[in-house]
Design a protein around this motif. Structure first.
Motif, short mmCIF file in Angstrom:
data_model
loop_
_atom_site.label_atom_id
_atom_site.label_comp_id
_atom_site.label_asym_id
_atom_site.label_seq_id
_atom_site.Cartn_x
_atom_site.Cartn_y
_atom_site.Cartn_z
N THR A 178 -18.17 11.19 0.96
CA THR A 178 -16.73 11.25 0.76
C THR A 178 -16.36 10.43 -0.46
O THR A 178 -16.90 9.35 -0.67
N GLN A 179 -15.48 10.97 -1.27
CA GLN A 179 -15.00 10.22 -2.41
C GLN A 179 -13.51 9.94 -2.26
O GLN A 179 -12.72 10.86 -2.10
N ASN A 180 -13.17 8.66 -2.27
CA ASN A 180 -11.77 8.26 -2.19
C ASN A 180 -11.38 7.61 -3.50
O ASN A 180 -12.03 6.67 -3.94
N ARG A 181 -10.34 8.12 -4.12
CA ARG A 181 -9.85 7.51 -5.36
C ARG A 181 -8.52 6.82 -5.07
O ARG A 181 -7.54 7.47 -4.72
N TYR A 182 -8.52 5.49 -5.20
CA TYR A 182 -7.33 4.69 -4.94
C TYR A 182 -6.65 4.38 -6.26
O TYR A 182 -7.28 3.83 -7.16
N ALA A 183 -5.37 4.74 -6.37
CA ALA A 183 -4.62 4.38 -7.57
C ALA A 183 -3.45 3.49 -7.15
O ALA A 183 -2.65 3.87 -6.29
N ILE A 184 -3.41 2.30 -7.72
CA ILE A 184 -2.28 1.39 -7.47
C ILE A 184 -1.50 1.32 -8.77
O ILE A 184 -2.04 0.90 -9.79
N THR A 185 -0.27 1.81 -8.75
CA THR A 185 0.52 1.76 -9.97
C THR A 185 1.74 0.87 -9.75
O THR A 185 2.40 0.93 -8.72
N ARG A 186 1.99 0.04 -10.75
CA ARG A 186 3.10 -0.88 -10.70
C ARG A 186 4.39 -0.10 -10.82
O ARG A 186 4.54 0.71 -11.74
N SER A 187 5.35 -0.28 -9.89
CA SER A 187 6.63 0.38 -10.11
C SER A 187 7.73 -0.61 -10.45
O SER A 187 8.72 -0.23 -11.07
N SER A 188 7.56 -1.87 -10.07
CA SER A 188 8.41 -2.94 -10.58
C SER A 188 7.65 -4.23 -10.31
O SER A 188 6.53 -4.20 -9.84
N CYS B 185 4.87 -1.44 -5.76
CA CYS B 185 3.82 -0.58 -6.32
C CYS B 185 3.71 0.70 -5.52
O CYS B 185 4.18 0.78 -4.37
N ARG B 186 3.09 1.71 -6.14
CA ARG B 186 2.77 2.93 -5.43
C ARG B 186 1.27 2.93 -5.16
O ARG B 186 0.47 2.62 -6.04
N LEU B 187 0.92 3.24 -3.92
CA LEU B 187 -0.49 3.40 -3.57
C LEU B 187 -0.73 4.87 -3.26
O LEU B 187 -0.02 5.46 -2.44
N ARG B 188 -1.72 5.44 -3.96
CA ARG B 188 -2.02 6.84 -3.77
C ARG B 188 -3.52 6.96 -3.57
O ARG B 188 -4.29 6.35 -4.32
N VAL B 189 -3.92 7.70 -2.56
CA VAL B 189 -5.35 7.89 -2.32
C VAL B 189 -5.66 9.38 -2.32
O VAL B 189 -5.07 10.14 -1.55
N GLU C 243 -2.06 -2.08 -18.09
CA GLU C 243 -1.89 -3.42 -17.52
C GLU C 243 -1.12 -3.35 -16.19
O GLU C 243 -0.11 -2.66 -16.10
N GLY C 244 -1.62 -4.04 -15.20
CA GLY C 244 -0.92 -4.07 -13.91
C GLY C 244 -1.19 -2.86 -13.03
O GLY C 244 -0.62 -2.73 -11.97
N HIS C 245 -2.04 -1.95 -13.51
CA HIS C 245 -2.44 -0.81 -12.68
C HIS C 245 -3.90 -0.97 -12.29
O HIS C 245 -4.67 -1.61 -13.00
N TYR C 246 -4.27 -0.35 -11.19
CA TYR C 246 -5.66 -0.44 -10.74
C TYR C 246 -6.13 0.94 -10.30
O TYR C 246 -5.37 1.66 -9.65
N MET C 247 -7.36 1.28 -10.65
CA MET C 247 -7.94 2.52 -10.13
C MET C 247 -9.35 2.23 -9.63
O MET C 247 -10.18 1.70 -10.36
N VAL C 248 -9.57 2.58 -8.37
CA VAL C 248 -10.87 2.33 -7.74
C VAL C 248 -11.39 3.64 -7.15
O VAL C 248 -10.69 4.32 -6.41
N ILE D 4 5.39 -4.41 -2.33
CA ILE D 4 4.27 -5.34 -2.52
C ILE D 4 3.88 -5.19 -3.98
O ILE D 4 3.84 -4.06 -4.49
N SER D 5 3.63 -6.29 -4.69
CA SER D 5 3.26 -6.15 -6.10
C SER D 5 1.89 -5.48 -6.22
O SER D 5 1.08 -5.52 -5.29
#
Ligand code: YK8
Length: 176
Positions: free
Chosen positions: A107-117, A121-125, A85-90, A11-12
Motif C-alpha cells: 500500500t502506498q499512502n501519500r501524506y500532504a500537509i499544506t499550510r493554510s494559515s 493546515c490541510r491534511l490530505r492522504v 516552506e511550511g509544507h510537508y509531503m511524506v 493545527i499548524s
C-alpha cells in the motif's frame, strides 16, 4: 488512487508533522488504539538526494477472522525536500508480511500537509494499492476489497483522533 482524508485542521503544519511523523504522544496513543504493537522506528535520515527516510516495523491487529489475528508490517517513509516552506509531503509504503498473498501487493499512502494559515493546515492522504506481480483476477479483487475497507477504517479513525487532539489543543489555548 483514493482520498480517504482531506480536511483542514486548526493545527499548524509544523505541529501536524510533529503529531504524525515523530515519536509524539499522539502517535503512541493512536498506535495503542489501533492495537499496533512491537513498534520500532528508525530516526529520519538524510539521503544523497536531500530527502529524508525512515523505516518502521510493527505488528498490526487484524479484525478479519479469515485473515488471522495480526500481521507484521514494514513501513518505509520518505519525506520530500522539494516542497514550499511550511509544507510537508511524506510517501509511506506499507508492506505486510503475514497476510495471504502479501508478496503480491503493498500500500502506498501519500501524506500532504499544506499550510493554510499560521494556525491551520490541510491534511490530505492519497492511497494506492500497488502490485509487485499480477495475481489472478479473483485474488486481485479480493486483495483490493480487503485493502480498501481496512484503509478506510484506519483513516476515519485517524481523522477522528486528530479532531479530538485539535479540540484539546485549542481548548488549552483558550484557557491560557
Ligand atoms: C499504516 C492494507 C491491506 C491490509 C489487510 C490485508 C488483507 C489481505 C487479505 C487477503 C489486513 C498502518 C491492511 C488493511 C493492514 C493495515 C495497513 C495500515 C492501516 C485475503 C487478500 C497499517 C497504514 C496502513 C496501510 C495499509 C493497511 C493494509 O500506517 O487488509
Amino acid at each position: 488512487g483514493r482520498v480517504y482524508l482531506n480536511k483542514v485542521f486548526h493545527i499548524s503544519a509544523e505541529k501536524m508533522f510533529e503529531l504524525l511523523f515523530t515519536d509524539s504522544s499522539f502517535t503512541q496513543r493512536f498506535m495503542t488504539i489501533r492495537k499496533i504493537t512491537n513498534a520500532s522506528l528508525d530516526p529520519w535520515q538524510r539521503e544523497g538526494s536531500g530527502n529524508m527516510k525512515r523505516t518502521m516495523n510493527y505488528t498490526i491487529a487484524i479484525s478479519n477472522p479469515l485473515i488471522g489475528k495480526c500481521s507484521r508490517a514494514t513501513e518505509n517513509q520518505t519525506l520530500f525536500k522539494d516542497v514550499p516552506e511550511g509544507h510537508y509531503m511524506v510517501d509511506a509504503e506499507v508492506f505486510t508480511h503475514d497476510v495471504p498473498y502479501h508478496d503480491y501487493f503493498y500500500t502506498q499512502n501519500r501524506y500532504a500537509i499544506t499550510r493554510s494559515s499560521r494556525r491551520k493546515c490541510r491534511l490530505r492522504v492519497l492511497t494506492d494499492v500497488k502490485y509487485k506481480k499480477q495475481p489472478w483476477g479473483l485474488v486481485k479483487s479480493f486483495i483490493n476489497k480487503n485493502s480498501w475497507s481496512g484503509i478506510e477504517d484506519y483513516f476515519k479513525q485517524l481523522e477522528s483522533e486528530l479532531l479530538e487532539e485539535e479540540a484539546e489543543m485549542n481548548q488549552g489555548a483558550r484557557d491560557a
